[in-house]
Each structure stands twice: as C-alpha cells, then as structure tokens.
Design a protein around this motif. Structure first.
Motif, PDB file in Angstrom:
ATOM      1  N   PRO A   2       0.816  -1.221   0.000  1.00  0.00           N
ATOM      2  CA  PRO A   2       0.000   0.000   0.000  1.00  0.00           C
ATOM      3  C   PRO A   2       0.849   1.271   0.000  1.00  0.00           C
ATOM      4  O   PRO A   2       1.850   1.377   0.684  1.00  0.00           O
ATOM      5  CB  PRO A   2      -0.812  -0.110   1.284  1.00  0.00           C
ATOM      6  CG  PRO A   2      -0.073  -1.058   2.154  1.00  0.00           C
ATOM      7  CD  PRO A   2       0.713  -1.965   1.256  1.00  0.00           C
ATOM      8  N   ASP A   4       0.487   5.278   0.726  1.00  0.00           N
ATOM      9  CA  ASP A   4      -0.456   6.174   1.396  1.00  0.00           C
ATOM     10  C   ASP A   4      -0.395   7.578   0.788  1.00  0.00           C
ATOM     11  O   ASP A   4       0.426   7.885  -0.061  1.00  0.00           O
ATOM     12  CB  ASP A   4      -0.217   6.208   2.912  1.00  0.00           C
ATOM     13  CG  ASP A   4       1.155   6.754   3.298  1.00  0.00           C
ATOM     14  OD1 ASP A   4       1.740   7.519   2.513  1.00  0.00           O
ATOM     15  OD2 ASP A   4       1.627   6.417   4.398  1.00  0.00           O
ATOM     16  N   GLU A  25      -5.893  10.537  -3.823  1.00  0.00           N
ATOM     17  CA  GLU A  25      -6.515   9.262  -3.432  1.00  0.00           C
ATOM     18  C   GLU A  25      -6.460   8.260  -4.585  1.00  0.00           C
ATOM     19  O   GLU A  25      -6.143   7.088  -4.392  1.00  0.00           O
ATOM     20  CB  GLU A  25      -7.965   9.489  -2.992  1.00  0.00           C
ATOM     21  CG  GLU A  25      -8.103  10.325  -1.733  1.00  0.00           C
ATOM     22  CD  GLU A  25      -7.418   9.714  -0.525  1.00  0.00           C
ATOM     23  OE1 GLU A  25      -7.415   8.473  -0.374  1.00  0.00           O
ATOM     24  OE2 GLU A  25      -6.859  10.485   0.282  1.00  0.00           O
ATOM     25  N   ALA A  28      -2.909   7.018  -5.110  1.00  0.00           N
ATOM     26  CA  ALA A  28      -2.517   6.105  -4.034  1.00  0.00           C
ATOM     27  C   ALA A  28      -3.025   4.703  -4.335  1.00  0.00           C
ATOM     28  O   ALA A  28      -2.290   3.718  -4.196  1.00  0.00           O
ATOM     29  CB  ALA A  28      -3.047   6.603  -2.694  1.00  0.00           C
ATOM     30  N   ARG A  29      -4.284   4.592  -4.779  1.00  0.00           N
ATOM     31  CA  ARG A  29      -4.849   3.279  -5.131  1.00  0.00           C
ATOM     32  C   ARG A  29      -4.129   2.680  -6.334  1.00  0.00           C
ATOM     33  O   ARG A  29      -3.748   1.501  -6.334  1.00  0.00           O
ATOM     34  CB  ARG A  29      -6.344   3.399  -5.438  1.00  0.00           C
ATOM     35  CG  ARG A  29      -7.226   3.518  -4.226  1.00  0.00           C
ATOM     36  CD  ARG A  29      -8.714   3.363  -4.581  1.00  0.00           C
ATOM     37  NE  ARG A  29      -9.144   4.238  -5.667  1.00  0.00           N
ATOM     38  CZ  ARG A  29      -9.511   5.514  -5.524  1.00  0.00           C
ATOM     39  NH1 ARG A  29      -9.494   6.068  -4.341  1.00  0.00           N
ATOM     40  NH2 ARG A  29      -9.896   6.229  -6.569  1.00  0.00           N
ATOM     41  N   SER A  32      -0.549   1.611  -5.586  1.00  0.00           N
ATOM     42  CA  SER A  32      -0.581   0.403  -4.754  1.00  0.00           C
ATOM     43  C   SER A  32      -0.855  -0.825  -5.608  1.00  0.00           C
ATOM     44  O   SER A  32      -0.217  -1.871  -5.445  1.00  0.00           O
ATOM     45  CB  SER A  32      -1.646   0.535  -3.670  1.00  0.00           C
ATOM     46  OG  SER A  32      -1.295   1.548  -2.756  1.00  0.00           O
ATOM     47  N   ASP A  33      -1.797  -0.699  -6.551  1.00  0.00           N
ATOM     48  CA  ASP A  33      -2.112  -1.824  -7.452  1.00  0.00           C
ATOM     49  C   ASP A  33      -0.904  -2.189  -8.314  1.00  0.00           C
ATOM     50  O   ASP A  33      -0.620  -3.368  -8.536  1.00  0.00           O
ATOM     51  CB  ASP A  33      -3.300  -1.475  -8.354  1.00  0.00           C
ATOM     52  CG  ASP A  33      -4.617  -1.409  -7.594  1.00  0.00           C
ATOM     53  OD1 ASP A  33      -4.675  -1.918  -6.449  1.00  0.00           O
ATOM     54  OD2 ASP A  33      -5.590  -0.842  -8.144  1.00  0.00           O
ATOM     55  N   ASP A  36       1.578  -4.034  -6.229  1.00  0.00           N
ATOM     56  CA  ASP A  36       1.082  -5.393  -5.980  1.00  0.00           C
ATOM     57  C   ASP A  36       1.408  -6.312  -7.148  1.00  0.00           C
ATOM     58  O   ASP A  36       1.759  -7.482  -6.956  1.00  0.00           O
ATOM     59  CB  ASP A  36      -0.429  -5.381  -5.724  1.00  0.00           C
ATOM     60  CG  ASP A  36      -0.797  -4.793  -4.374  1.00  0.00           C
ATOM     61  OD1 ASP A  36       0.100  -4.691  -3.505  1.00  0.00           O
ATOM     62  OD2 ASP A  36      -1.979  -4.411  -4.198  1.00  0.00           O
TER      63      ASP A  36
END
Length: 96
Positions: A2, A4, A25, A28-29, A32-33, A36
């Motif tokens: 993640p 932030d 926001e 950030a998502r 993070s993806d 991953d």
C-alpha cells in the motif's frame, strides 16, 4: 504494497506537480495496485531464464554517428520561448 497519501504527496512534490485531493486518493490506489503486480512478478521462478535487453532480438536500433555542421545560434534560438542574447533562458531548478 500500500502507498499512502503522504507518499503520493512526496512523489508529487519531487515531480513538481500539483494534485487535487481526489487525484491523490486515486494515485494512491493505482500505485498500490501497480506495486502489488510487481510483488506477483517477484514470486515467479526465473531460474534458467537468460537476461535480455530487448525481447525482439534487435542488436541496435541506433544510427551511426555522422559528423555534420551545427546550426548557427540564431537558427537554434528561433523558437526559444525565452532567450538571453545567444543563450536559452530557463527557470532555475536548483536552489542555491
């Protein structure tokens, strides 16, 4: 992994871009993806796979250097947004 909002703000500051709260926001998502997916790739067994610089097998896509005459200063600066004499004028990027 993640990411932030603080990390997104830090990256935006390094890139010198302004982001809205909604963009922070969303990034950030998204970041993070992306991270991953890199973690998934790290789980793959690559033993026996030869390192490669290009998957298409191209030796080089660069042309050979050939000497040529330079443009004169006036032709080079024709489309310069700002100039000072025979030089390009740019904003300072480093603090002294």
């Amino acid at each position: 992994m993640p990411i932030d909002r603080d990390q997104v703000e830090h990256i935006a500051a390094l890139a010198r871009i302004a982001l809205t709260d909604a963009e922070k926001e969303a990034f950030a998502r998204q970041l993070s993806d992306i991270l991953d997916q890199f973690e998934v790739l790290q789980t793959l067994d690559t033993a026996g796979v030869e390192p490669t610089a290009h998957v298409a097998g191209l030796d080089t896509v660069l042309r050979d250097d050939e000497p040529a005459d330079s443009l004169d200063a006036e032709d080079t600066l024709l489309n310069a947004p700002r100039r000072r004499g025979d030089l390009f004028q740019v904003r300072a990027v480093l603090d002294e």
